[in-house]
Design a protein around this motif. Structure first.
Motif, short mmCIF file in Angstrom:
data_model
loop_
_atom_site.label_atom_id
_atom_site.label_comp_id
_atom_site.label_asym_id
_atom_site.label_seq_id
_atom_site.Cartn_x
_atom_site.Cartn_y
_atom_site.Cartn_z
N LYS A 172 34.39 36.02 10.94
CA LYS A 172 35.76 35.64 11.29
C LYS A 172 35.96 34.14 11.11
O LYS A 172 36.96 33.70 10.55
N SER A 173 35.01 33.34 11.58
CA SER A 173 35.10 31.89 11.44
C SER A 173 35.07 31.48 9.96
O SER A 173 35.82 30.60 9.54
N PHE A 174 34.20 32.11 9.18
CA PHE A 174 34.13 31.84 7.75
C PHE A 174 35.48 32.10 7.08
O PHE A 174 35.99 31.27 6.34
N VAL A 175 36.07 33.25 7.37
CA VAL A 175 37.35 33.62 6.76
C VAL A 175 38.45 32.65 7.17
O VAL A 175 39.25 32.21 6.33
N GLU A 176 38.52 32.28 8.43
CA GLU A 176 39.52 31.31 8.88
C GLU A 176 39.35 29.99 8.15
O GLU A 176 40.34 29.38 7.71
N THR A 177 38.12 29.54 7.99
CA THR A 177 37.86 28.28 7.29
C THR A 177 38.26 28.38 5.83
O THR A 177 38.90 27.47 5.28
N MET A 178 37.89 29.47 5.18
CA MET A 178 38.23 29.63 3.75
C MET A 178 39.74 29.74 3.56
O MET A 178 40.28 29.20 2.59
N ASN A 179 40.43 30.42 4.47
CA ASN A 179 41.89 30.49 4.39
C ASN A 179 42.51 29.11 4.57
O ASN A 179 43.44 28.74 3.84
N SER A 180 42.01 28.33 5.51
CA SER A 180 42.59 27.00 5.75
C SER A 180 42.32 26.06 4.58
O SER A 180 43.13 25.18 4.29
N ARG B 172 36.85 44.73 7.98
CA ARG B 172 38.21 44.39 8.46
C ARG B 172 38.32 42.89 8.69
O ARG B 172 39.35 42.28 8.38
N SER B 173 37.29 42.27 9.22
CA SER B 173 37.30 40.82 9.43
C SER B 173 37.29 40.09 8.09
O SER B 173 38.04 39.13 7.89
N PHE B 174 36.45 40.53 7.17
CA PHE B 174 36.36 39.90 5.85
C PHE B 174 37.68 40.07 5.08
O PHE B 174 38.10 39.16 4.35
N ALA B 175 38.35 41.19 5.27
CA ALA B 175 39.60 41.50 4.55
C ALA B 175 40.75 40.60 4.99
O ALA B 175 41.80 40.60 4.35
N LYS B 176 40.58 39.83 6.03
CA LYS B 176 41.65 38.91 6.46
C LYS B 176 41.72 37.67 5.59
O LYS B 176 42.61 36.85 5.74
#
Length: 148
Positions: free
Chosen positions: A69-77, A108-112
């Motif tokens: 989840k943290s990885f995905v948030e960082t990559m999105n930002s 589901r977390s990665f798909a965000k």
């Protein structure tokens, strides 16, 4: 080579060749920059940690969900172009059914991630699942994985 079924070695060779070409190719400064995020060995499962003699020898299975989840948030930002998961996305959770539930939960977390995402399969991804079961739950954007 089918990107849906890249081995770690094939991915490493392709990434290395791409990096050399991007760094030293003709007119490199004029080409757009490709930015991507990669991670490996999340080993997600709902089971107690496996602790070894050192932190490097320990696996904290449940912590993997928060890390993805943290990885995905960082990559999105950072608005990277795509993300890739390099294998051992999940671990055996005590049989097929719990493993499928945990695989779906971490996916589901990665798909965000707000962009294309890809998977390279590791040995733990098939420890109690058939390849088609894993592929059906971890789509590679725009790629139809080879079955067989």
């Amino acid at each position: 080579m089918n990107i849906g079924n890249l081995t770690r070695r094939e991915f490493g060779l392709a990434a290395g060749a791409f990096s050399v070409f991007a760094a030293f190719g003709k007119d490199a400064a004029e080409r757009p920059v490709v930015r991507f995020g990669a991670f490996a060995d999340s080993h997600y499962a709902d089971k107690d940690p496996q602790t070894g003699g050192s932190v490097a020898d320990s696996v904290y299975y449940r912590d993997s969900l928060a890390k993805v989840k943290s990885f995905v948030e960082t990559m999105n930002s950072r608005k990277v172009d795509f993300v890739i998961e390099l294998g051992d996305f999940k671990d055996d959770s005590g049989g097929r059914e719990p493993t499928l539930r945990h695989l779906e939960e971490i996916e589901r977390s990665f798909a965000k991630f707000k962009g294309p995402r890809y998977h390279v399969m590791g040995n733990h991804d098939f420890d109690c699942l058939k390849p088609e079961e894993f592929y059906a739950r971890t789509p590679n954007d725009g790629v139809v994985p080879k079955r067989g």
